[in-house]
Design a protein around this motif. Structure first.
Motif, PDB file in Angstrom:
ATOM      1  N   GLN A  41       0.813  -1.211   0.000  1.00 34.40           N
ATOM      2  CA  GLN A  41       0.000   0.000   0.000  1.00 34.40           C
ATOM      3  C   GLN A  41       0.850   1.265   0.000  1.00 34.40           C
ATOM      4  OE1 GLN A  41      -2.248  -0.633   3.592  1.00 34.40           O
ATOM      5  NE2 GLN A  41      -3.860  -1.790   2.544  1.00 34.40           N
ATOM      6  N   LEU A  42       2.154   1.106   0.246  1.00 35.01           N
ATOM      7  CA  LEU A  42       3.005   2.280   0.396  1.00 35.01           C
ATOM      8  C   LEU A  42       3.295   2.929  -0.954  1.00 35.01           C
ATOM      9  CD1 LEU A  42       5.588   0.962   3.012  1.00 35.01           C
ATOM     10  CD2 LEU A  42       3.647   2.479   3.410  1.00 35.01           C
ATOM     11  N   GLY A  43       3.235   4.215  -0.983  1.00 32.47           N
ATOM     12  CA  GLY A  43       3.664   4.984  -2.152  1.00 32.47           C
ATOM     13  C   GLY A  43       4.869   5.808  -1.755  1.00 32.47           C
ATOM     14  N   GLU A  44       4.867   7.057  -2.148  1.00 30.39           N
ATOM     15  CA  GLU A  44       5.963   7.928  -1.746  1.00 30.39           C
ATOM     16  C   GLU A  44       5.892   8.211  -0.251  1.00 30.39           C
ATOM     17  OE1 GLU A  44       5.990  11.468  -3.991  1.00 30.39           O
ATOM     18  OE2 GLU A  44       6.524  10.490  -5.888  1.00 30.39           O
ATOM     19  N   MET A  45       7.058   8.258   0.386  1.00 26.60           N
ATOM     20  CA  MET A  45       7.145   8.598   1.803  1.00 26.60           C
ATOM     21  C   MET A  45       8.105   9.771   1.935  1.00 26.60           C
ATOM     22  SD  MET A  45       7.201   4.854   3.630  1.00 26.60           S
ATOM     23  CE  MET A  45       8.570   4.232   2.634  1.00 26.60           C
ATOM     24  N   SER A  52      11.175  14.945   9.664  1.00 24.35           N
ATOM     25  CA  SER A  52       9.764  14.631   9.443  1.00 24.35           C
ATOM     26  C   SER A  52       9.591  13.663   8.281  1.00 24.35           C
ATOM     27  CB  SER A  52       8.969  15.908   9.172  1.00 24.35           C
ATOM     28  OG  SER A  52       9.041  16.763  10.289  1.00 24.35           O
ATOM     29  N   LEU A  53       8.806  12.624   8.541  1.00 24.73           N
ATOM     30  CA  LEU A  53       8.523  11.603   7.540  1.00 24.73           C
ATOM     31  C   LEU A  53       7.017  11.425   7.431  1.00 24.73           C
ATOM     32  CD1 LEU A  53       9.441   9.216   5.652  1.00 24.73           C
ATOM     33  CD2 LEU A  53       9.328   7.767   7.705  1.00 24.73           C
ATOM     34  N   SER A  54       6.473  11.325   6.217  1.00 23.14           N
ATOM     35  CA  SER A  54       5.040  11.133   5.994  1.00 23.14           C
ATOM     36  C   SER A  54       4.813   9.769   5.355  1.00 23.14           C
ATOM     37  CB  SER A  54       4.489  12.240   5.091  1.00 23.14           C
ATOM     38  OG  SER A  54       3.105  12.048   4.876  1.00 23.14           O
ATOM     39  N   VAL A  55       3.945   8.957   6.015  1.00 18.62           N
ATOM     40  CA  VAL A  55       3.620   7.624   5.509  1.00 18.62           C
ATOM     41  C   VAL A  55       2.101   7.475   5.499  1.00 18.62           C
ATOM     42  CG1 VAL A  55       3.951   5.145   5.762  1.00 18.62           C
ATOM     43  CG2 VAL A  55       5.722   6.725   6.563  1.00 18.62           C
ATOM     44  N   LEU A  56       1.528   7.302   4.321  1.00 21.88           N
ATOM     45  CA  LEU A  56       0.070   7.134   4.176  1.00 21.88           C
ATOM     46  C   LEU A  56      -0.700   8.150   5.007  1.00 21.88           C
ATOM     47  CD1 LEU A  56      -0.524   3.257   4.104  1.00 21.88           C
ATOM     48  CD2 LEU A  56      -0.575   4.877   2.208  1.00 21.88           C
ATOM     49  N   GLY A  57      -0.285   9.405   4.939  1.00 26.21           N
ATOM     50  CA  GLY A  57      -0.986  10.468   5.637  1.00 26.21           C
ATOM     51  C   GLY A  57      -0.593  10.638   7.082  1.00 26.21           C
ATOM     52  N   ALA A  94      -3.564  -0.580  12.299  1.00 25.04           N
ATOM     53  CA  ALA A  94      -3.398  -0.888  10.874  1.00 25.04           C
ATOM     54  C   ALA A  94      -3.058   0.388  10.119  1.00 25.04           C
ATOM     55  CB  ALA A  94      -4.657  -1.527  10.314  1.00 25.04           C
ATOM     56  N   GLY A  95      -2.098   0.288   9.199  1.00 23.94           N
ATOM     57  CA  GLY A  95      -1.604   1.464   8.509  1.00 23.94           C
ATOM     58  C   GLY A  95      -2.637   2.201   7.699  1.00 23.94           C
ATOM     59  N   ASN A  96      -3.641   1.488   7.163  1.00 25.15           N
ATOM     60  CA  ASN A  96      -4.600   2.173   6.287  1.00 25.15           C
ATOM     61  C   ASN A  96      -5.513   3.138   7.032  1.00 25.15           C
ATOM     62  OD1 ASN A  96      -6.165  -0.012   7.471  1.00 25.15           O
ATOM     63  ND2 ASN A  96      -7.706   0.435   5.908  1.00 25.15           N
ATOM     64  N   ILE A  97      -5.564   3.023   8.386  1.00 26.62           N
ATOM     65  CA  ILE A  97      -6.403   3.943   9.177  1.00 26.62           C
ATOM     66  C   ILE A  97      -5.568   4.764  10.149  1.00 26.62           C
ATOM     67  CG2 ILE A  97      -8.506   2.552   9.024  1.00 26.62           C
ATOM     68  CD1 ILE A  97      -7.785   1.483  11.855  1.00 26.62           C
ATOM     69  N   ALA A  98      -4.255   4.594  10.096  1.00 21.57           N
ATOM     70  CA  ALA A  98      -3.397   5.230  11.097  1.00 21.57           C
ATOM     71  C   ALA A  98      -3.541   6.747  11.113  1.00 21.57           C
ATOM     72  CB  ALA A  98      -1.943   4.840  10.846  1.00 21.57           C
ATOM     73  N   GLN A  99      -3.799   7.361   9.963  1.00 20.25           N
ATOM     74  CA  GLN A  99      -3.921   8.820   9.922  1.00 20.25           C
ATOM     75  C   GLN A  99      -5.138   9.329  10.689  1.00 20.25           C
ATOM     76  OE1 GLN A  99      -5.117  10.447   6.014  1.00 20.25           O
ATOM     77  NE2 GLN A  99      -5.305   8.315   5.328  1.00 20.25           N
ATOM     78  N   TYR A 100      -6.108   8.426  10.989  1.00 19.79           N
ATOM     79  CA  TYR A 100      -7.328   8.841  11.683  1.00 19.79           C
ATOM     80  C   TYR A 100      -7.298   8.513  13.177  1.00 19.79           C
ATOM     81  CZ  TYR A 100      -8.840   8.532   6.813  1.00 19.79           C
ATOM     82  OH  TYR A 100      -8.930   8.660   5.455  1.00 19.79           O
ATOM     83  N   ILE A 101      -6.279   7.778  13.622  1.00 16.29           N
ATOM     84  CA  ILE A 101      -6.245   7.255  14.985  1.00 16.29           C
ATOM     85  C   ILE A 101      -5.087   7.872  15.755  1.00 16.29           C
ATOM     86  CG2 ILE A 101      -6.073   5.190  16.418  1.00 16.29           C
ATOM     87  CD1 ILE A 101      -8.568   5.217  14.678  1.00 16.29           C
ATOM     88  N   THR A 102      -5.392   8.418  16.932  1.00 14.39           N
ATOM     89  CA  THR A 102      -4.360   8.877  17.856  1.00 14.39           C
ATOM     90  C   THR A 102      -4.454   8.026  19.114  1.00 14.39           C
ATOM     91  OG1 THR A 102      -4.482  11.139  17.026  1.00 14.39           O
ATOM     92  CG2 THR A 102      -3.453  10.811  19.181  1.00 14.39           C
TER      93      THR A 102
END
Length: 672
Positions: A41-45, A52-57, A94-102
């Protein structure tokens, strides 16, 4: 600075390596929280700067990252796993929802904030497992979710072990084969051991145990639905289960014990909700419910609106006594099933027991309707009376007839402030304490069908207005009052009724003669026994089925036989109960209404006998001391096989309408 540059270069090289891999997992680990990104699922990081690193948002400060690992252990999308291990907890997102979860972890206290999900991502599932004596799962957000209990033992010494503040529907999946136990603290501010601000839907095939030391066992601000799983509320300072809107049980098992207030309490969320469908309602479709409460005036199952039972097995008991309610200005008793509107039973098996004074099986402020199912009620408490500022807890020695109804409360099997309508099913009520009544309606009581048995201290079946019997089988025994007691007219149009009242002025069949109400018989088989009975009203075309009124000696175990003019048996009746002898009533006089019947004297009884086999103008002879056999309904045999008629006690040469009398030992005169 040099360290940060080296970290950034390492992360960049690692990211390039991940892009070359297929269907593996890249783990970004920060403390006890791990995020699992599937490499496919990974694209550009991108590295936005040196740290600072950005992974799937998801944006990471690489100086805070403990490690990045890649392996073959895949994680399901849309999942958050929380594993408790003593004084710590580990969280995997799970990485696909990580941007929504703190996720924040403090020891074994886990806090989740869910801030949005995409249409493609959909609902998040939280899987909880492991054990901790000092842990918590707290979640807030504005989205529906599923919480899986997968072998979780969690105690929170400072609040609720599970505290969900989403305000939305939460599926609670109690996983098959697991036992899960929740325990809260004893001095917190939480509303329950399990708390959900929104809708709660319990499901699964596992077991959930709840120990609530501050308030309710399970608290949901909105509705609760339950299927398949087993929930045991083993302790609660307040209610076992408390929710707003409605409770729907489709299957599963709910056991509630050792609670300080009600077993199940369903309320309106607010005044606006009172107009909403199902609000304040308990609906039981199937499953098993066992509830035992002991608090004063507590309710095992309580709804602020309707209780609807369609199936399942319900066992409920109350042991608390009654009380004087200063706010409502009335006495109240503990009740197994209570509704502020209607109670309707369409099926299922109900076993209800109340041992405290003024205890009741079922009580509702409007209508009770039974269409099918089995209902058994046993009460053993006495009446309570509030008089001159004192609550007499089952020990009032004065005349309770002179006490206003709000100031006294009797044990009852079924009590409705509105109509009672019985269309089918089986009802068995036993009340042994003083004042105990069987089935009571404060309005009209109608029996269309069903099998009803009542053994009571006071009235067995009582209506404040008319009482109508259209069908069914009724066996009613009142040891200190009337068996069938109408405070309006009493209509018997069908069915089979055997009714025993007590002696003296009480009887098996009683319409309110003093208020000029009457008994009308148009069909059915009726045997009424006691010190007296109301007789069918003479001045009306409504009493079209004739009756025989017998006054004489017939003790328990004795048999009365009725034959027609050709010697054919019409019925045989064996007394299965004893009638306490009493003094006959005053003489008939000018104020006695038509149909008044004298009270019994000594061992004498007053009886009313009517059956469709009896015809006006025909000859009938009554015998006592004989013997007969056949299909028996509590001593009543129609078309019996008579081996010995016994001794004749009287003959009606031409049966009159609405009744004729036969007397071998007449008691006193008519009752006013």
């Amino acid at each position: 600075m040099k360290r940060n540059i080296l970290l950034s270069i390492s992360v960049l090289l690692f990211a390039v390596l991940c892009l070359a891999l297929d269907s593996q997992t890249m783990w970004v680990c920060i403390g006890n929280v791990k995020t699992a990104f599937t490499t496919s699922q990974l694209g550009e990081m991108p590295l936005s700067d040196a740290t600072s690193l950005s992974v799937l948002g998801c944006d990471y400060n690489v100086t805070e990252v403990d490690s990045i690992v890649i392996d073959d252990n895949l994680v399901d999308d849309n999942t958050v796993t929380v594993t408790y291990d003593g004084d710590k907890a580990n969280v995997v997102i799970a990485g696909n929802i990580a941007q929504y979860i703190t996720a924040t972890v403090d020891g074994a206290h886990v806090s989740i904030i869910q801030d949005g999900v995409s249409d493609e991502t959909g609902e998040v599932t939280y899987n909880l497992s492991g054990s901790s004596d000092d842990g918590e799962f707290y979640m807030e957000g504005s989205y529906k979710a599923t919480v899986e209990l997968n072998g979780l033992t969690l105690t929170n010494p400072s609040g609720a072990p599970i505290n969900i503040q989403n305000g939305k529907r939460i599926d609670v999946s109690v996983k098959k084969g697991t036992v899960n136990t929740l325990t809260d603290c004893s001095d917190g501010a939480q509303k329950g051991c399990f708390v959900n601000k929104g809708h709660t839907e319990f499901k699964g095939k596992g077991v959930l145990n709840v120990y609530a030391n501050t308030a309710h066992g399970i608290w949901s601000k909105e509705y609760i639905e339950m299927k398949n799983c087993t929930i045991n509320v083993l302790k609660a300072v307040k209610d076992g289960v408390n929710c707003n809107q409605y409770l729907l049980m489709e299957s599963g098992e709910l056991n509630i014990s050792d609670v300080g207030d009600d077993g199940i309490q369903v309320s309106f969320k607010d005044d606006t909700d009172r107009e909403a469908e199902d609000t304040g309602t308990i609906t039981i479709v199937d499953g098993t419910i066992n509830v035992a409460v002991t608090a004063t005036a507590a309710k095992a199952i309580k709804a602020d609106y309707d209780v609807l039972i369609q199936g399942g097995t319900i066992t409920a008991s109350t042991a608390g006594t009654g009380e004087w309610d200063e706010t409502d200005v009335k006495t109240k008793g503990a009740t197994c099933i209570s509704a502020d509107n209607n109670v309707q039973i369409d099926g299922g098996t109900l076993s209800l027991t109340s041992t405290g004074n003024a205890g009741k099986g079922i009580s509702c402020d409007n209508e009770f309707i039974m269409n099918a199912g089995s209902l058994t009620v046993n009460t053993s408490g006495n009446m309570i009376v509030y008089s001159n500022g004192t609550l007499y807890d089952g020990n009032y020695s004065g005349d309770t007839d002179k006490i206003d109804s709000d100031y006294k409360s009797s044990p009852k099997g079924v009590k409705a402030d509105g109509n009672v309508t019985i269309n089918g099913g089986t009802i068995s009520v036993t009340t042994t304490g003083t004042g105990g009544e069987g089935i009571e309606s404060k309005a009209i009581l109608t029996i269309n069908d069903g099998d009803i048995t009542c053994h009571t201290y006071d009235d067995a079946i009582n209506s404040k207005s008319d009482l109508v019997v259209n069908g069914g089988t009724i066996f009613a025994v009142a040891t200190n009052n009337d068996a069938l007691d109408a405070n309006g007219n009493l209509y018997i149009n069908g069915g089979t009724t055997v009714a025993y009242g007590s002696g003296g002025a009480e009887g098996g069949i009683d319409a309110n003669d003093e208020e000029q109400y009457h008994l009308y018989i148009t069909g059915g088989t009726v045997i009424g026994v006691g010190g007296r009975n109301s007789n069918p009203y003479a001045n009306s075309s409504l009493s079209i089925q004739p009756a025989i009124i017998y006054s004489g000696s017939l003790s328990q175990g004795g048999t009365l036989i009725l034959n027609d003019g050709n010697g054919n048996n019409v019925l045989a009746f064996t007394m299965t109960q004893s009638i306490t002898g009493g003094q006959g009533g005053p003489g008939g006089g000018m104020f006695a209404p038509p149909g008044g019947q004298g009270g019994n004297t000594g061992s004498s009884v007053a009886m009313i006998i009517s059956t469709p086999a009896m015809t006006k103008g025909s000859k009938y002879t009554l015998y006592t001391g004989g013997s007969a056999s056949g299909d028996d309904f509590n001593g009543l045999i129609l078309n019996a096989d008579v081996t010995n008629n016994g001794t004749s006690v009287g003959t009606v040469s031409s049966l009159a309408s609405p009744y004729s009398t036969v007397s071998s030992s007449q008691g006193g005169g008519g009752r006013w």
